[in-house]
Design a protein around this motif. Structure first.
Motif, PDB file in Angstrom:
ATOM      1  N   TYR A   1       2.232  18.759 -19.613  1.00 11.64           N
ATOM      2  CA  TYR A   1       1.440  18.593 -18.391  1.00 11.64           C
ATOM      3  C   TYR A   1       2.426  18.598 -17.225  1.00 11.64           C
ATOM      4  O   TYR A   1       3.586  18.205 -17.384  1.00 11.64           O
ATOM      5  N   PHE A   2       1.965  18.991 -16.061  1.00 12.66           N
ATOM      6  CA  PHE A   2       2.688  18.711 -14.828  1.00 12.66           C
ATOM      7  C   PHE A   2       2.120  17.418 -14.247  1.00 12.66           C
ATOM      8  O   PHE A   2       0.897  17.265 -14.148  1.00 12.66           O
ATOM      9  N   ARG A   3       3.015  16.499 -13.865  1.00 15.16           N
ATOM     10  CA  ARG A   3       2.545  15.327 -13.121  1.00 15.16           C
ATOM     11  C   ARG A   3       2.461  15.695 -11.650  1.00 15.16           C
ATOM     12  O   ARG A   3       3.446  16.124 -11.042  1.00 15.16           O
ATOM     13  N   VAL A   4       1.285  15.500 -11.091  1.00 14.32           N
ATOM     14  CA  VAL A   4       0.994  15.874  -9.710  1.00 14.32           C
ATOM     15  C   VAL A   4       0.845  14.618  -8.864  1.00 14.32           C
ATOM     16  O   VAL A   4       0.204  13.650  -9.274  1.00 14.32           O
ATOM     17  N   THR A   5       1.464  14.625  -7.670  1.00 13.41           N
ATOM     18  CA  THR A   5       1.251  13.551  -6.703  1.00 13.41           C
ATOM     19  C   THR A   5       0.175  14.016  -5.731  1.00 13.41           C
ATOM     20  O   THR A   5       0.433  14.857  -4.870  1.00 13.41           O
ATOM     21  N   PRO A   6      -1.064  13.504  -5.868  1.00 15.90           N
ATOM     22  CA  PRO A   6      -2.194  14.092  -5.148  1.00 15.90           C
ATOM     23  C   PRO A   6      -2.346  13.656  -3.700  1.00 15.90           C
ATOM     24  O   PRO A   6      -3.177  14.195  -2.970  1.00 15.90           O
ATOM     25  N   GLY A   7      -1.573  12.647  -3.258  1.00 13.24           N
ATOM     26  CA  GLY A   7      -1.667  12.204  -1.865  1.00 13.24           C
ATOM     27  C   GLY A   7      -2.766  11.199  -1.614  1.00 13.24           C
ATOM     28  O   GLY A   7      -3.270  11.080  -0.494  1.00 13.24           O
ATOM     29  N   ILE A   8      -3.151  10.451  -2.652  1.00 11.71           N
ATOM     30  CA  ILE A   8      -4.198   9.436  -2.518  1.00 11.71           C
ATOM     31  C   ILE A   8      -3.537   8.064  -2.441  1.00 11.71           C
ATOM     32  O   ILE A   8      -2.773   7.684  -3.333  1.00 11.71           O
TER      33      ILE A   8
ATOM     34  N   PHE B   1       5.277  16.177  -8.976  1.00 13.93           N
ATOM     35  CA  PHE B   1       5.339  17.299  -8.046  1.00 13.93           C
ATOM     36  C   PHE B   1       4.301  17.057  -6.952  1.00 13.93           C
ATOM     37  O   PHE B   1       3.114  16.902  -7.240  1.00 13.93           O
ATOM     38  N   THR B   2       4.739  17.068  -5.714  1.00 14.93           N
ATOM     39  CA  THR B   2       3.840  16.771  -4.599  1.00 14.93           C
ATOM     40  C   THR B   2       2.920  17.958  -4.334  1.00 14.93           C
ATOM     41  O   THR B   2       3.364  19.114  -4.286  1.00 14.93           O
ATOM     42  N   LEU B   3       1.649  17.656  -4.156  1.00 22.07           N
ATOM     43  CA  LEU B   3       0.657  18.711  -3.937  1.00 22.07           C
ATOM     44  C   LEU B   3       0.686  19.235  -2.504  1.00 22.07           C
ATOM     45  O   LEU B   3       0.649  20.440  -2.270  1.00 22.07           O
TER      46      LEU B   3
ATOM     47  N   ALA C   1      -2.296  13.037 -13.020  1.00 18.92           N
ATOM     48  CA  ALA C   1      -2.063  12.259 -11.799  1.00 18.92           C
ATOM     49  C   ALA C   1      -2.354  10.800 -12.105  1.00 18.92           C
ATOM     50  O   ALA C   1      -3.170  10.484 -12.982  1.00 18.92           O
ATOM     51  N   HIS C   2      -1.663   9.939 -11.393  1.00 19.44           N
ATOM     52  CA  HIS C   2      -1.902   8.495 -11.504  1.00 19.44           C
ATOM     53  C   HIS C   2      -1.805   7.939 -10.095  1.00 19.44           C
ATOM     54  O   HIS C   2      -0.786   8.119  -9.430  1.00 19.44           O
ATOM     55  N   ILE C   3      -2.858   7.276  -9.631  1.00 18.51           N
ATOM     56  CA  ILE C   3      -2.902   6.907  -8.208  1.00 18.51           C
ATOM     57  C   ILE C   3      -2.508   5.464  -7.927  1.00 18.51           C
ATOM     58  O   ILE C   3      -2.428   5.058  -6.773  1.00 18.51           O
ATOM     59  N   GLY C   4      -2.245   4.679  -8.955  1.00 21.07           N
ATOM     60  CA  GLY C   4      -1.830   3.300  -8.726  1.00 21.07           C
ATOM     61  C   GLY C   4      -2.381   2.360  -9.771  1.00 21.07           C
ATOM     62  O   GLY C   4      -2.956   2.788 -10.774  1.00 21.07           O
ATOM     63  N   SER C   5      -2.214   1.068  -9.532  1.00 18.32           N
ATOM     64  CA  SER C   5      -2.644   0.056 -10.489  1.00 18.32           C
ATOM     65  C   SER C   5      -3.433  -1.050  -9.794  1.00 18.32           C
ATOM     66  O   SER C   5      -3.298  -1.248  -8.584  1.00 18.32           O
ATOM     67  N   GLN C   6      -4.233  -1.742 -10.586  1.00 22.31           N
ATOM     68  CA  GLN C   6      -5.055  -2.864 -10.100  1.00 22.31           C
ATOM     69  C   GLN C   6      -5.959  -2.393  -8.946  1.00 22.31           C
ATOM     70  O   GLN C   6      -6.037  -2.990  -7.874  1.00 22.31           O
TER      71      GLN C   6
ATOM     72  N   GLU D   1      -9.767  11.748  -6.632  1.00 20.86           N
ATOM     73  CA  GLU D   1      -8.758  12.325  -7.527  1.00 20.86           C
ATOM     74  C   GLU D   1      -9.363  13.423  -8.386  1.00 20.86           C
ATOM     75  O   GLU D   1      -8.767  14.502  -8.550  1.00 20.86           O
ATOM     76  N   VAL D   2     -10.541  13.174  -8.936  1.00 21.73           N
ATOM     77  CA  VAL D   2     -11.223  14.180  -9.754  1.00 21.73           C
ATOM     78  C   VAL D   2     -11.428  15.462  -8.960  1.00 21.73           C
ATOM     79  O   VAL D   2     -11.132  16.577  -9.434  1.00 21.73           O
ATOM     80  N   GLU D   3     -11.913  15.319  -7.732  1.00 19.54           N
ATOM     81  CA  GLU D   3     -12.196  16.488  -6.895  1.00 19.54           C
ATOM     82  C   GLU D   3     -10.919  17.264  -6.574  1.00 19.54           C
ATOM     83  O   GLU D   3     -10.886  18.493  -6.659  1.00 19.54           O
ATOM     84  N   ILE D   4      -9.863  16.548  -6.200  1.00 20.08           N
ATOM     85  CA  ILE D   4      -8.595  17.206  -5.857  1.00 20.08           C
ATOM     86  C   ILE D   4      -7.993  17.918  -7.069  1.00 20.08           C
ATOM     87  O   ILE D   4      -7.559  19.078  -6.977  1.00 20.08           O
TER      88      ILE D   4
END
Length: 431
Positions: free
Chosen positions: A152-159, A178-180, A205-210, A220-223
């Motif tokens: 997989y590529f790990r993507v930084t989606p900007g969220i 990899f920044t989108l 992608a992973h946008i954070g925790s808690q 995230e799904v849409e992006i």
């Protein structure tokens, strides 16, 4: 204190898994981590059911970093989950537990050459590639081993999810992926033909925790599905798997309002269906990676109260026989918890105290200014929701021994991690 899982109060005493905390103290001593196995298994099953694993072929991958003794690895295998690892040590634990290697996702923003070799040799199912450095190393190792590796590529989606800055990962300013927004992802895709031993099957992608709010996950799904659509149109690459990470929030203390597992899962699955219909693309296999939300509320830590220092008109310090060595989170980022005196569970909560650990640090505070029953030396104090990042982040600071972990289920208890001994403590040290 909010009761979780199999907790109940019987005759003014807190029980977990139908066992009194006083009995657990008598048998195993304190400090002691208590693992509510029934709640962990129920959480796994909730995720598997509501993320449509059987119905749609989606996957739930447990994030090992939250809590990962060999026993836990075997448990998640029994419950049918995949596994997310981030180090050679976690991978080795999975090997010892005989976890199916093809069901492992190997994460990490700076995998060493040794870790990459180990992952390839063991047959890890997916490498989640974080950067060009890893692409080069992984391709070289696979070439030497005459293997083709799915990635997989790990993507930084900007969220930017609303959580503590230390556990945000999806925003542009992040060490991960990899920044989108600046075109890095597209550049990486364009360069794929250089890496003949790598097969891009998914993006992550992973946008954070808690995180308590569902909306960031829907964004995230849409992006990410939009990116999958672009990759198909621009590069004729069919992405088959979409990993949306984890980070679902849990209850620690008053004011926390997490959504049920069902609500998170069903909303994500529904949103993915809707976006794929609008874009007219094939729905990929969806993956989520819960860790904390599976084990946090299932873990508790019990301590014995020792010294009590009452500073008139200032504060009352209640010291326990553990602290930042078994739970670093309050000292690290002011994490909040709830507590109870297990032997006075129904007594009026009319005393305000601060719970201090035994380390030689003024910052070793577990709970600050909490209301509890009238406390005495020798009482048993339980801090709830320590199942995630308690044992896994424990240390030997001040040469304090790490506590054991005991699993409780239907009136039975068993050690799943032994208490560290003094011999263990110095076994790597030389004269």
């Amino acid at each position: 204190m909010k009761l979780h899982g199999s907790m109940s109060i019987v005759d003014n005493e807190l029980t977990i898994g139908k066992i009194k905390c006083s009995e657990l103290k008598k048998k195993y001593n304190t400090p002691l981590y208590i693992f509510d196995e029934e709640l962990v298994r129920n959480n796994c099953r909730e995720y598997m059911k509501h993320f449509k694993v059987e119905e749609k072929g989606n996957r739930v991958a447990y994030a090992a970093k939250a809590f990962f003794p060999v026993y836990m690895c075997k448990l998640i295998d029994e419950e049918g989950l995949y596994l997310d690892v981030v180090s050679e040590g976690e991978l080795y634990t999975a090997k010892v537990a005989q976890f199916p290697m093809e069901k492992i996702l190997f994460h990490g923003n700076n995998k060493t050459l040794e870790e990459i070799k180990m992952g390839v040799e063991l047959g890890v199912g997916r490498f989640v590639v974080d950067n060009y450095y890893e692409l080069e190393l992984l391709n070289q190792v696979c070439e030497q081993k005459k293997k083709k590796q799915d990635i997989y590529f790990r993507v930084t989606p900007g969220i930017e999810a609303h959580t503590h800055e230390y556990i945000q990962t999806g925003q542009v300013d992040s060490k991960f992926g990899f920044t989108l927004s600046n075109g890095e992802v597209h550049k990486a895709v364009e360069n794929l033909k250089k890496y003949e031993n790598l097969n891009l099957v998914g993006i992550h992608a992973h946008i954070g925790s808690q995180i308590f709010d569902i909306k960031p996950y829907l964004d995230e799904v849409e992006i990410m599905l939009g990116l999958i659509n672009e990759m198909k149109k621009n590069y004729d690459i069919e992405i088959q798997e979409l990993d949306l990470g984890g980070g679902f929030g849990v209850y620690y203390s008053e004011g926390d309002n997490p959504k049920p597992i069902k609500e998170f899962c069903e909303n994500i699955v529904k949103k993915a269906d809707e976006v794929c219909r609008v874009l007219d693309i094939k729905l990929p296999v969806l993956i989520i990676e819960p860790g904390r939300s599976i084990v946090a509320n299932a873990g508790s830590t019990i301590y014995t109260v020792g010294s009590i220092k009452d500073i008139k008109d200032v504060r009352t310090y209640v010291s326990v026989d553990g602290g930042m060595t078994d739970n670093i989170r309050p000292s690290l980022y002011e994490a909040r918890y709830e507590c109870i005196l297990t032997n006075k569970a129904k007594n009026p909560k009319n005393q305000k105290v601060t719970i201090a650990g035994k380390c030689c640090e003024s910052g070793d505070i577990l709970l600050k200014d909490v209301k509890m029953s009238e406390v005495e030396s020798g009482d048993i104090l339980l801090v709830s929701s320590t199942g995630a990042y308690g044992y896994s982040m424990a240390s030997n600071y001040n040469k304090i021994l790490k506590p054991p972990v005991v699993s409780v289920l239907n009136g039975e208890s068993k050690i799943i991690c032994k208490r560290q001994t003094y011999e263990n403590l110095i076994e790597l040290e030389l004269m």
